[in-house]
Design a protein around this motif. Structure first.
Motif, short mmCIF file in Angstrom:
data_model
loop_
_atom_site.label_atom_id
_atom_site.label_comp_id
_atom_site.label_asym_id
_atom_site.label_seq_id
_atom_site.Cartn_x
_atom_site.Cartn_y
_atom_site.Cartn_z
N VAL A 1 4.23 -7.55 -0.98
CA VAL A 1 5.16 -6.80 -1.83
C VAL A 1 4.42 -5.60 -2.41
CG1 VAL A 1 6.58 -6.83 -3.91
CG2 VAL A 1 6.55 -8.82 -2.38
N ASP A 2 4.99 -4.43 -2.27
CA ASP A 2 4.37 -3.20 -2.77
C ASP A 2 5.04 -2.81 -4.08
OD1 ASP A 2 3.23 -0.75 -3.23
OD2 ASP A 2 3.48 -0.01 -1.18
N GLU A 3 4.40 -3.18 -5.21
CA GLU A 3 4.99 -2.90 -6.52
C GLU A 3 4.89 -1.42 -6.91
OE1 GLU A 3 4.80 -7.04 -9.08
OE2 GLU A 3 3.29 -5.50 -9.48
N ILE B 1 8.68 -0.11 -6.38
CA ILE B 1 9.87 -0.85 -6.81
C ILE B 1 9.77 -1.11 -8.31
CG2 ILE B 1 10.23 -1.98 -4.58
CD1 ILE B 1 8.86 -4.45 -5.71
N ALA B 2 10.92 -1.47 -8.91
CA ALA B 2 10.96 -1.76 -10.34
C ALA B 2 10.71 -3.23 -10.64
CB ALA B 2 12.32 -1.35 -10.91
N VAL B 3 10.93 -4.10 -9.66
CA VAL B 3 10.77 -5.54 -9.86
C VAL B 3 9.28 -5.88 -9.92
CG1 VAL B 3 11.23 -7.82 -8.89
CG2 VAL B 3 12.91 -5.99 -8.62
N ARG B 4 8.90 -6.80 -10.83
CA ARG B 4 7.53 -7.26 -10.92
C ARG B 4 7.48 -8.74 -10.55
NH1 ARG B 4 6.95 -3.00 -10.09
NH2 ARG B 4 6.04 -1.30 -11.30
N VAL B 5 6.56 -9.07 -9.67
CA VAL B 5 6.45 -10.44 -9.18
C VAL B 5 5.85 -11.33 -10.26
CG1 VAL B 5 5.32 -11.94 -7.49
CG2 VAL B 5 6.25 -9.71 -6.78
N PHE C 1 9.95 -6.40 1.26
CA PHE C 1 8.67 -7.03 1.56
C PHE C 1 8.26 -6.76 3.00
CE2 PHE C 1 11.80 -10.18 2.85
CZ PHE C 1 11.29 -10.66 4.05
N MET C 2 7.00 -7.00 3.29
CA MET C 2 6.48 -6.99 4.65
C MET C 2 5.97 -8.39 4.98
SD MET C 2 4.31 -3.38 4.67
CE MET C 2 3.51 -3.69 3.10
N LYS C 3 6.15 -8.81 6.21
CA LYS C 3 5.59 -10.09 6.67
C LYS C 3 4.44 -9.76 7.62
CE LYS C 3 5.49 -14.59 6.80
NZ LYS C 3 6.47 -15.48 7.41
N MET C 4 3.26 -10.32 7.32
CA MET C 4 2.06 -10.08 8.11
C MET C 4 1.36 -11.40 8.38
SD MET C 4 0.44 -6.75 6.15
CE MET C 4 1.33 -5.18 6.07
N VAL D 1 0.36 -8.86 -3.55
CA VAL D 1 1.10 -7.83 -4.29
C VAL D 1 0.23 -6.60 -4.46
CG1 VAL D 1 2.30 -7.30 -6.43
CG2 VAL D 1 2.41 -9.61 -5.51
N LEU D 2 0.74 -5.45 -4.00
CA LEU D 2 0.02 -4.18 -4.12
C LEU D 2 0.44 -3.46 -5.40
CD1 LEU D 2 0.36 -4.79 -0.94
CD2 LEU D 2 -0.08 -2.36 -0.64
N SER D 3 -0.54 -2.89 -6.09
CA SER D 3 -0.24 -2.08 -7.28
C SER D 3 -1.26 -0.96 -7.38
CB SER D 3 -0.24 -2.94 -8.54
OG SER D 3 -1.48 -3.62 -8.69
N ASP D 4 -0.95 0.01 -8.22
CA ASP D 4 -1.85 1.15 -8.41
C ASP D 4 -3.01 0.78 -9.32
OD1 ASP D 4 -0.72 3.26 -6.87
OD2 ASP D 4 0.89 3.46 -8.35
#
Length: 287
Positions: A40-42, A45-49, A27-30, A71-74
């Motif tokens: 969280v940049d999904e 990674i394989a994990v889904r929030v 993760f990144m803290k901002m 959460v970032l996703s494509d």
């Protein structure tokens, strides 16, 4: 002959084995003016929030802690897709400060000056504003009762609530009180009470604002699902819109929050929010 103590020592002093293969969530803290986020940049990674992960991450003592989780996703419809979770595990359609922070991160990473970001609020535009500042267009405000939404039809400019607040939708509901002194308000008590007011079926963010100069507002905020926060981008947009509608300011407003200052400009193409961002650290949270 071994004593009882000799027999116990190997057990007492045996080093605890650490499982280094445990699944973790990078993760990144901002933060934007102290309004803090876990990102969280999904895409990588394989994990889904899900809700349980969001709530566990939000715990400031046993997790990481945040006002909102992004959460970032494509997506094929924009450069990036963002989904927002409040610290209580509920979903939020919009989070202005987090959108601005992530836009800054991606622009720095890619060298781009503009981005298209898809959220539950809709397709948002972001751009580099220079001098380390980032702008995001948060879209057009919702001014009708069912757009906010409210529980029944009424004028959103002055609600039938003590203090006659203004209701505004910015992808999430907002209730803005204009008061003589925002500093004097018991934000925790009033914010918690108003978040669950029956006029707001989806709960509401609550702002207490004072006009302190020409096109300058001092504002404090209670966010639904998070509580008192040092800043809020969507709340700043809603407060600026409400002030302009009531003739208290023009459409270009400086909002001074507990964590710093945002510049809000209500234009023909939507409400633009400009301010600083901070990428604090990267980490791994073990599931």
């Amino acid at each position: 002959m071994l004593s009882l103590l000799d027999k116990l020592l190997p057990i007492v002093y045996m080093p605890r084995m650490i499982n280094l293969d445990r699944t973790y969530l990078p993760f990144m803290k901002m933060h934007g003016l102290g309004n803090d986020f876990v990102v969280v940049d999904e895409r990588r990674i394989a994990v889904r929030v899900d809700q349980s992960i969001a709530v566990a991450l939000a715990d400031r003592h046993r997790g990481v802690g945040f006002d909102q989780l992004a959460v970032l996703s494509d997506t094929s419809d924009a450069d990036i897709r963002l989904t927002f979770w409040n610290s209580d595990g509920s979903i939020s359609a919009a989070c202005g400060n987090a959108t601005r922070c992530i836009a800054r991160h991606i622009m720095d990473e890619t060298g781009r000056n503009t981005l298209r970001i898809l959220t539950d609020r809709g397709l948002l535009q972001a751009k580099d504003a220079g001098n380390g500042m980032t702008s995001v267009n948060m879209g057009h405000p919702e001014l009708s009762w069912d757009g906010v939404p409210l529980a029944r039809q009424m004028d959103t400019l002055e609600l039938p609530i003590d203090g006659a607040p203004t209701a505004t939708g910015m992808g999430n509901p907002h209730c803005t009180f204009f008061v003589d002194d925002a500093e004097a308000v018991d934000l925790t008590a009033r914010g918690a009470e108003m978040e669950h007011h029956p006029l707001f079926p989806e709960r509401t963010n609550v702002q207490f604002a004072s006009v302190i100069g020409p096109d300058q507002i001092r504002m404090r905020v209670w966010e639904r699902g998070a509580g008192v926060t040092l800043a809020s981008g969507s709340s700043s947009c809603a407060t600026a819109v409400a002030a302009a509608r009531r003739g208290l300011t023009g459409k270009d407003v400086e909002i001074r929050l507990d964590g710093g200052t945002l510049l809000i400009s209500w234009q023909d193409d939507g409400v633009w929010m400009t301010g600083p961002t901070a990428h604090v650290f990267d980490g791994k949270w073990y599931l």
